[in-house]
Design an enzyme around this catalytic site. Structure first.
Site, PDB file in Angstrom:
ATOM      1  N   HIS A   1      -3.793  -5.918   1.079  1.00  0.00           N
ATOM      2  CA  HIS A   1      -2.919  -6.169   2.270  1.00  0.00           C
ATOM      3  C   HIS A   1      -3.347  -7.474   2.791  1.00  0.00           C
ATOM      4  O   HIS A   1      -4.167  -8.010   3.549  1.00  0.00           O
ATOM      5  CB  HIS A   1      -3.979  -5.220   3.390  1.00  0.00           C
ATOM      6  CG  HIS A   1      -3.803  -3.615   3.075  1.00  0.00           C
ATOM      7  ND1 HIS A   1      -2.344  -3.128   3.902  1.00  0.00           N
ATOM      8  CD2 HIS A   1      -4.562  -2.833   3.014  1.00  0.00           C
ATOM      9  CE1 HIS A   1      -2.625  -1.845   3.665  1.00  0.00           C
ATOM     10  NE2 HIS A   1      -3.840  -1.564   2.989  1.00  0.00           N
TER      11      HIS A   1
ATOM     12  N   CYS B   1       1.133  -1.201  -0.210  1.00  0.00           N
ATOM     13  CA  CYS B   1      -0.047   0.001  -0.042  1.00  0.00           C
ATOM     14  C   CYS B   1       1.006   1.236   0.095  1.00  0.00           C
ATOM     15  O   CYS B   1       1.473   1.356  -0.920  1.00  0.00           O
ATOM     16  CB  CYS B   1      -0.931  -0.191   1.107  1.00  0.00           C
ATOM     17  SG  CYS B   1      -2.505   1.125   0.979  1.00  0.00           S
TER      18      CYS B   1
ATOM     19  N   GLU C   1      -1.731  -9.013   4.747  1.00  0.00           N
ATOM     20  CA  GLU C   1      -1.468  -8.899   6.458  1.00  0.00           C
ATOM     21  C   GLU C   1      -2.709  -8.732   7.199  1.00  0.00           C
ATOM     22  O   GLU C   1      -2.512  -9.008   8.344  1.00  0.00           O
ATOM     23  CB  GLU C   1      -0.232  -7.972   6.752  1.00  0.00           C
ATOM     24  CG  GLU C   1      -0.935  -6.436   7.013  1.00  0.00           C
ATOM     25  CD  GLU C   1      -0.833  -5.674   5.501  1.00  0.00           C
ATOM     26  OE1 GLU C   1      -0.837  -6.207   4.479  1.00  0.00           O
ATOM     27  OE2 GLU C   1      -0.845  -4.533   5.432  1.00  0.00           O
TER      28      GLU C   1
END
Lengths: 233, 732
Positions: A206, A86, A208
């Site tokens: 994302h 990002c 994560e």
């Protein structure tokens, strides 16, 4: 694998990244403030998401001139592994470590939703846990994720297989002009790219944030598991 | 230009002649311009609660798990395992009409500061929004600005926006409501309060510099709008979420040390209210040297600095030997840090600027002698019974119309502009459960959070509406498996000087209080926003629907046990609670017949408690795999929402209830839930033992909603009807 997460003023997904890394390594990553310049003993540098310097000039443009970036460039020259997610991807393009740029989303609005990514190449530290053509789900959250590059750069990225991930439909169809599967309008539906030596990866979504069944799935986990396997010492 | 201080200037500042006379008595002389400014903002409705205080005191505020109730910057409740949740909801209505983007953005910023000033890391934002008629261009412009503003601020500071609600009604045409809520997390032994202490201790200013923005914002928010509302644009503040993010990190870093004696954000009425409240609560005096205040613009006067509402500023009292530790932290985060005064034993606020004494006000009378009004209130007239209604649409046609109607349509277009996953702890994203669920990292705990209010009920019968708002919030928490803990209220009403408006206010509070007591659900923080009216061209004033928005918080001791609302495959679908078919004030009545009348559904608080406690227990025992509370649109809309959430269909049985089909399927009777269970007979047996009505109404499976008549609607068709409204509206 020893990982360092770089924190700039305005970074806001450093804790998400720490959770994902902790999950696969079993220990805390090192948080590195942007004014620090010590990356000794680090195998993986992560530039996490957020709004470094408020994104007030251009996303990532100020952070690209932070003191830590000199050290990160040198880390890269020495063959170090870098993941930018990002805002981290934006910083990598602004600092020239990856080619191209991230423009405003095609619909000119911030987008926060799940998307699906098709894995385009699997012989890299970031992607080797997947099979080519695998599709996985991941959240995205950005206002400026519309990847673009000039034609010769695109030709090179495509010709040398440096596209890591493309936005796709859940069944793997890639269609750049389809807002459902390519929500931010990225050229060639490019969601993530690699450096020539495949040791630097930048991506907008994302992974994560999808590493725990409680949060809705573990689709993002293979990226981190793969890094741990590749960078084991 | 030097202004003469007199009753007429006081009136311009929003003080009545009587209030000004009281100022002169307290001061024993004509106040200076700065002093008048201080009095006028501290005695504004927004800061003093002068019309509402009498009634707010009637609300229950205590429970064994309440650590701090109303009176602090936010409410604090014990959630177990050594943690406290800190939360509050606050309005930014007036600024959001004048300048939607900045009004909404700074609303988010302000409520974040109320929470992190107490030592909490903000972990969730929600927002309760009310807009006018969606058919008007102005409403669309306001929606666009408000949504961008909330996203622009919340996304940048990195706090997930996980829930909220939106209603439309022409009563909000000239006065949209933007109520922002923040929930934060702290160790329960590390809560920071605002009462100053220690004569001689330094008073420290941190954050953004002071500019001329927002001067008299609190006064603006305490008056109705007239045709010149747009001329007030300069009183709207401008937000900087990047600075806020730095301020959060710097304050939390400082809070990990032992440097802070007291801390408060500079919100409404800026430096004035923070200095006055901190010193007042601590029973000390405070002296400020405005020359030391970091300033954005040259030549600001004392008056301007004291009344500025520039954003992202905090005031702290530090231990004198810790100021250098604190300074280094703020320098690291590149934020201004200035010692601008000290605490005194005078009991006065003294303001000096350029060697001049600009204000010297005794703090006790400023607080104690603040006006408090017992305004005349007329008891609201009970609505006429609804009587017989005809049903011009088939059930399936009515359902499709309703799920696509403004109040029930999918909010995905809005949510998808808010980052709901940052932080990595969002267990259920918007729309996936009746309340947002956010995990507490490194524990088994999760918070369930919701905002609720049904303004059309509150308008028809304010007492019932007040009770219903609390009950629905409690129900939404319960439907996830959470134990409801406490409430923050955001009371949005019209002009309290009108007896009928005051009557709405009093009745709504009465209903809320009843529900909070019955459900053991205390109010721990809140905000009142009055004068939500707009002067019409014909001279009359249009008041909003009475809107006592409830923000509520519950806890799940074991996050793994949380359930969502998505229909699960191969389950029995059971309705819990009694159905009588209440169509008064229902969405069906409005969308199908174009009527907004009748009484709202009655609220039986004993049944709410009994049914809810039973459902929660069944969820925690593992018997329930999905749960959804029944509210707007009634039973069939709730079934459709469960089907749309997962794509799994449901075949409904014929009710055989003696109630007309439209009343059975679309009535909005309260205290009801839908659950997915494996064994309906056993579940209903346990319900019967608990004195809870429960009946099988369908079986889940396939991809279609099948009505008792055999009419089939695919999940995809429902979703298409549901999702069309917002994108179509906003891309016109």
């Amino acid at each position: 694998m020893k990982a360092a997460i770089v924190v700039f003023p305005g970074t806001n997904r450093e804790r998400d990244m720490a959770i994902a890394l902790r999950r696969v390594t079993g220990h805390e990553p090192r948080m590195v403030w942007h004014r620090d310049t010590d990356l000794t003993g680090i195998d993986l540098v992560v530039l996490p998401g957020g709004f470094s310097y408020g994104d007030y000039l251009r996303c990532g443009a100020m952070a690209a001139h932070s003191p830590i970036m000199t050290e990160i460039r040198s880390f890269a020259q020495k063959g170090g592994h870098i993941l930018g997610v990002c805002n981290g991807f934006q910083i990598l393009t602004e600092s020239g470590l990856l080619p191209g740029a991230l423009l405003r989303n095609a619909n000119l609005r911030f987008l926060s939703q799940d998307c699906h990514l098709r894995v385009e190449r699997t012989d890299t530290p970031f992607t080797h846990k997947w099979q080519k053509g695998d599709v996985f789900r991941t959240p995205l959250a950005h206002g400026d994720g519309n990847y673009t590059a000039d034609q010769s750069t695109l030709d090179r990225l495509e010709g040398e297989g440096l596209v890591a991930f493309r936005y796709a439909s859940p069944n793997g169809q890639v269609q750049a002009d389809d807002v459902d599967s390519n929500p931010n309008g990225s050229v060639n539906s490019i969601a993530g790219i690699l450096s020539e030596n495949t040791r630097i990866c930048g991506m907008m979504p994302h992974p994560e944030d999808l590493v725990d069944p409680l949060m809705g799935g573990v689709d993002g986990l293979p990226l981190f598991e793969g890094l741990v396997e590749a960078l084991v010492r | 230009m030097k202004k003469t201080v007199d009753a007429s200037l006081a009136q311009e500042f929003g003080l009545t002649a009587e209030e000004y006379a009281r100022v002169v008595t307290i001061m024993g002389r004509t106040p200076s311009l700065t002093e008048l400014g201080v009095f006028s903002v501290m005695w504004s409705e927004h800061c003093s609660y002068k019309s509402s205080r009498k009634w707010l005191r009637t609300l229950p505020t205590k429970a064994p798990w309440v650590i701090h109730g109303p009176g602090e910057n936010a409410g604090v409740v014990d959630i177990g395992q050594g943690y406290a949740a800190i939360f509050k909801m606050e309005s930014h209505n007036h600024p959001s009409f004048i300048e939607p983007y900045q009004g909404a953005a700074t609303g988010v910023g302000g409520i974040l500061r109320d929470v992190f000033t107490m030592g909490a890391r903000p972990i969730a934002n929600l927002n309760a929004l009310r807009f006018g008629n969606p058919e008007t261009p102005r409403t669309r412009q306001i929606i666009d600005g408000v949504v961008r503003g909330i996203g622009g601020y919340g996304n940048c500071v990195g706090v997930p926006t996980v829930g909220g609600e939106i209603n439309f009604h022409p009563a909000y045409d000239g006065n949209p409501l933007v109520n922002a809520m923040t929930v934060g997390l702290a160790r329960k032994d590390r809560i920071f309060l605002s009462a100053a202490a220690g004569v001689g201790n330094p008073v420290v200013y941190v954050g953004s510099r002071t500019g001329r923005d927002g001067i008299h914002g609190a006064t603006m928010s305490s008056a109705e709008f007239d045709e010149n509302a747009m001329a007030k644009r300069p009183t709207v503040q401008v937000g900087d979420p990047f600075i806020e993010k730095l301020l959060i990190e710097a304050c939390l870093e400082l809070m990990a040390t032992d440097a802070i004696v007291a801390i408060q954000d500079m919100g409404a009425a800026g430096l004035t209210s923070s200095a006055v409240e901190m010193a007042g609560k601590g029973g000390v005096g405070i002296e400020l040297d405005l020359d030391a205040v970091p300033q954005r613009e040259p030549n600001m006067t004392a008056y301007e600095m004291m009344l500025s509402e520039s954003q992202e500023r905090m005031l702290m009292v530090l231990k004198p030997d810790r100021t250098e530790v604190a300074r280094k932290i703020f320098e690291k985060w590149e934020l201004d840090f200035a010692i601008i005064g000290h605490l005194t034993e005078t009991g006065h606020i003294v303001v000096k600027h350029k060697g001049q004494l600009e204000a010297d006000i005794p703090l006790d009378p400023l607080a104690d002698q603040a006006p408090i009004y017992d305004r005349p209130a007329t008891t609201p007239v009970a609505p006429e019974p609804l009587g017989a209604v005809h049903a011009p649409l088939s059930l399936d046609a009515a359902l499709l119309k309703m799920v696509g109607s403004p109040d029930l349509a999918s909010r995905a277009w809005v949510w998808n502009q808010y980052d709901s996953t940052v932080g990595g702890q969002t267990v259920r994203r918007p729309g996936a459960a009746d309340a947002a669920i956010v995990k507490i990292e490194d524990t088994s705990l999760a918070l369930a959070i919701t905002t609720d209010c049904t303004p059309r009920y509150c308008h028809a019968a304010p007492k019932t509406g007040g009770a219903q708002a609390v009950a629905e919030a409690w129900r939404n928490l319960t439907a996830t498996g959470a134990r409801p803990l406490a409430v923050t209220d955001n009371l949005n009403f019209g002009n309290p000087e009108k007896p009928e408006i005051m009557g709405q206010f009093v009745a709504a509070i009465e209903g809320m209080g009843d529900a909070c007591r019955a459900l053991d659900f205390p109010v721990v923080s809140g905000n009142v926003s009055l004068y939500n009216e707009t002067r019409q061209p014909d001279g009359s004033a249009l008041a909003i629907l009475p809107t006592p928005a409830i923000g509520a918080l519950g806890v799940l001791d074991d996050v793994e046990k949380a359930v969502g609302l998505g229909m699960q495959d191969g389950k029995a679908v059971v309705l819990v609670g009694e159905t009588r078919g209440e169509l008064g004030q229902s969405i069906w009545l409005r969308e199908v017949l174009g009527r907004e009348d009748g009484p709202p559904p009655p609220v039986d608080l004993a049944a709410e408690k009994r049914n809810g406690d039973f459902v929660r227990q069944e969820i925690l025992s593992g018997a329930v795999s999905a749960c959804h509370d029944l509210s707007d649109g009634g039973l069939m809309v709730a079934v459709a929402e469960m089907v749309m959430a997962s794509g799994v269909g449901c075949e409904l049985e014929s009710p055989d209830s003696g109630i007309r089909p439209e009343a059975f399927w679309f009535g909005e009777d309260q205290a009801r839930y839908l659950v997915c269970v494996d064994n309906a007979a056993e579940f209903c047996g346990r319900a019967e033992q608990a004195g809870v009505p429960a009946r099988l109404i369908g079986q889940s499976g396939g991809n279609d909603l099948i009505l008792p008549s055999g009419v089939t609607i695919s999940a995809a068709r429902l979703v298409a009807a549901h999702e069309a409204f917002f994108p179509a509206l906003m891309t016109r």
